[in-house]
Design a protein around this motif. Structure first.
Motif, short mmCIF file in Angstrom:
data_model
loop_
_atom_site.label_atom_id
_atom_site.label_comp_id
_atom_site.label_asym_id
_atom_site.label_seq_id
_atom_site.Cartn_x
_atom_site.Cartn_y
_atom_site.Cartn_z
N THR A 1 0.83 -1.20 0.00
CA THR A 1 0.00 0.00 0.00
C THR A 1 0.86 1.25 0.00
O THR A 1 0.63 2.19 -0.77
CB THR A 1 -0.93 0.01 1.23
N ALA A 2 1.87 1.26 0.86
CA ALA A 2 2.77 2.42 0.93
C ALA A 2 3.55 2.60 -0.37
O ALA A 2 3.69 3.72 -0.87
CB ALA A 2 3.73 2.26 2.11
N LEU A 3 4.05 1.50 -0.94
CA LEU A 3 4.80 1.59 -2.19
C LEU A 3 3.92 2.12 -3.32
O LEU A 3 4.37 2.90 -4.16
CB LEU A 3 5.38 0.23 -2.56
N CYS A 4 2.66 1.69 -3.35
CA CYS A 4 1.74 2.19 -4.38
C CYS A 4 1.61 3.71 -4.30
O CYS A 4 1.64 4.40 -5.34
CB CYS A 4 0.36 1.54 -4.22
N ARG A 5 1.46 4.25 -3.10
CA ARG A 5 1.35 5.70 -2.97
C ARG A 5 2.68 6.38 -3.30
O ARG A 5 2.71 7.46 -3.91
CB ARG A 5 0.87 6.07 -1.56
N MET A 6 3.80 5.77 -2.90
CA MET A 6 5.11 6.37 -3.17
C MET A 6 5.36 6.49 -4.68
O MET A 6 5.81 7.53 -5.17
CB MET A 6 6.20 5.55 -2.49
N PHE A 7 5.08 5.44 -5.42
CA PHE A 7 5.26 5.49 -6.87
C PHE A 7 4.26 6.46 -7.51
O PHE A 7 4.61 7.22 -8.42
CB PHE A 7 5.10 4.09 -7.49
N ALA A 8 3.01 6.43 -7.03
CA ALA A 8 1.99 7.33 -7.59
C ALA A 8 2.37 8.79 -7.36
O ALA A 8 2.16 9.64 -8.23
CB ALA A 8 0.63 7.02 -6.97
#
Length: 502
Positions: A20-27
């Motif tokens: 979840t955190a990685l998804c927001r970081m890349f986004a």
């Protein structure tokens, strides 16, 4: 495909949370990002915009990635219905119920094909895919025909980050043991290690990092501190105990019935952010106590769980609440349990057509289980029957096999945007039954219901606690916190170098 996969040394290591955190970081870096979990086993589910059912974790991860959730992000969802069998939700639609053996023997090739198709669809629409594994990649009895860990990393051809939970102990053995049990080609995919749920001074683990890197030859990408109340919905029973055990005492005592086949327990998570509310998960009669309110959540096996309530005596505890002026809310399966009669006409709940059982009799209603499952997003208003006022719409979703028919007119709880009357509202709000998942995530309604209880207890009423406004910000806060503890540039280099290598 450009992407990275997060696998764990065990269940509840923090894979979903990190993805979840990685998804927001890349986004946040301007990349079109999608989560992916090939096969999820969970009764905590999510309804997509087009009315399809996927694992709730992937729905939340899509929100974190600032994109719309789709079935391609979780093509296979297994929903346990007993200790031996699970419903197979394939590309968002319930198909068949199989035992573990039947599933392994008959579904593997079909699973491989839909995973390939899903990855192809996501690769076409997104810049980067963040994949999530399940459990451990080295369950030897399952490895030969697994559909969710290293086989998926191979199909997607992406590097793997291995996550270990230090809070449960044995972190060095779990990491080294996992790597030793991987096949040589699988081990080559592991390009980084993350230590999760560290308590205390992070510098105290510096020697541990050095030992792991020297022993494995794999960089430790970060040591993440233990984080509470991050608003990333949980996925399994381990998450229930971890999240709700953090609550202290509160003026309002809510007993949530922990049904054996509980589903969508995330319906109760908003209460974590009400500081005068304490939620206790209750499995046995001697845990019940004298709560102000009881919530019966959803279940994947309503009649089996109803029978369990009767066997344990919890049914009588719930009925006694009514006599003592307490509040009672049933959501989905909980709503069905509170009715007078349940008829499994199609055998879709029990496997035995035309099974009939008596409910708890609190709500004057009959539920008939049918073959086809309803999975829809819903917008609604409080029905005029309730006598309550609420500004704006209530947003939620329905996932259920049964249809419930009220025997008492003028007692509906909600009125949907399509004009459909839904649910039950009785005794001036003392009893509520509804198929409306996500109900208590609606801040104004949650506040109204809690104020009914506060008023009955004679404690001060409160203003609306708008936690819904904090959710998107919580994704940014989570991403920022993890980024500060990760070698973020190294994570991106691993992805880039892997693509260059291939």
């Amino acid at each position: 495909m450009k992407g990275i996969m997060v696998q764990g040394t065990s269940s509840d290591a923090g894979k979903s949370f990190i993805v979840t955190a990685l998804c927001r970081m890349f986004a946040n870096e301007g990349l079109k990002t999608a989560p992916f979990k090939s096969q999820n086993m969970s009764n905590n589910s999510y309804v997509t915009k087009d009315g399809k059912e996927i694992g709730r974790a992937q729905g939340i991860q899509a929100e974190a990635a600032k994109t719309e959730a789709s079935v391609w992000m979780n093509p296979i969802l297994l929903k346990p219905r007993s200790n031996q069998a699970a419903e197979v939700v394939y590309l968002g639609k319930a198909t068949v119920t199989l035992s573990g053996r039947e599933y392994r023997d008959s579904f593997y090739d079909k699973g491989i094909e839909v995973i390939k198709e899903s990855l192809k669809q996501l690769e076409k629409d997104y810049d980067i895919i963040v994949l999530e594994g399940a459990g451990s990649p080295v369950e030897i009895n399952l490895k030969e025909r697994e559909l969710v860990n290293m086989k998926v990393a191979e199909l997607a051809d992406v590097p793997v980050i291995l996550v270990a939970d230090i809070d449960r102990g044995g972190v060095f053995a779990s990491i080294v043991g996992t790597l030793e049990l991987l096949e040589p080609e699988e081990r080559k995919r592991v390009c980084g290690i993350i230590i999760n749920k560290f308590r205390g001074d992070l510098s105290l683990f510096d020697d541990g990092i050095k030992w792991l890197e020297e022993r494995t030859g794999i960089p430790v990408l970060g040591v993440l501190p233990y984080m509470d109340h991050h608003m990333v919905d949980g996925e399994d029973s381990l998450s229930i105990q971890r999240q709700f055990s953090q609550l202290g005492t509160g003026a309002i005592d809510v007993a949530a019935i922990h049904l054996p086949f509980i589903s969508n327990y995330s319906d109760l998570e908003p209460f974590l952010f009400e500081d005068d509310v304490r939620v206790r998960w209750v499995k046995h009669r001697d845990e019940f106590g004298s709560p102000d309110a009881v919530i019966i959540p959803g279940t994947k096996s309503t009649i089996a769980d109803l029978k369990k309530l009767k066997e344990t005596g919890l049914d009588q505890c719930i009925l006694d609440i009514m006599k003592n002026g307490g509040f009672l809310a049933g959501i989905c399966g909980g709503y069905q349990i509170l009715g007078e009669e349940l008829i499994d006409e199609a055998g879709s709940d029990t496997g035995v057509p035309n099974t009939k059982v008596r409910g708890l009799g609190v709500i004057p209603a009959q539920t008939i289980f049918q073959k086809e499952k309803a999975t829809i997003r819903v917008e609604a208003h409080l029905h005029s029957n309730t006598g309550l006022q609420a500004e704006g719409k209530l947003n939620g979703y329905e996932i259920h096999l049964g249809q419930t028919f009220l025997k008492q007119s003028g007692s509906s709880f909600l009125l949907t945007e399509e004009g459909r009357e839904e649910g039950y509202f009785g005794r001036e709000g003392q009893v509520i039954g509804t198929y409306f998942h996500h109900l208590f995530h609606n801040d104004e309604w949650r506040n109204q219901w809690l104020n009914l209880i506060r008023s009955r207890k004679g404690i001060p009423l409160r203003e609306v606690n708008t936690i819904g406004d904090f959710k998107d910000k919580s994704f940014d806060d989570l991403a920022a916190k993890l980024k500060s503890h990760l070698k973020w540039n190294l994570v991106k280099d691993i992805i880039h170098q892997w693509r260059s290598r291939t």
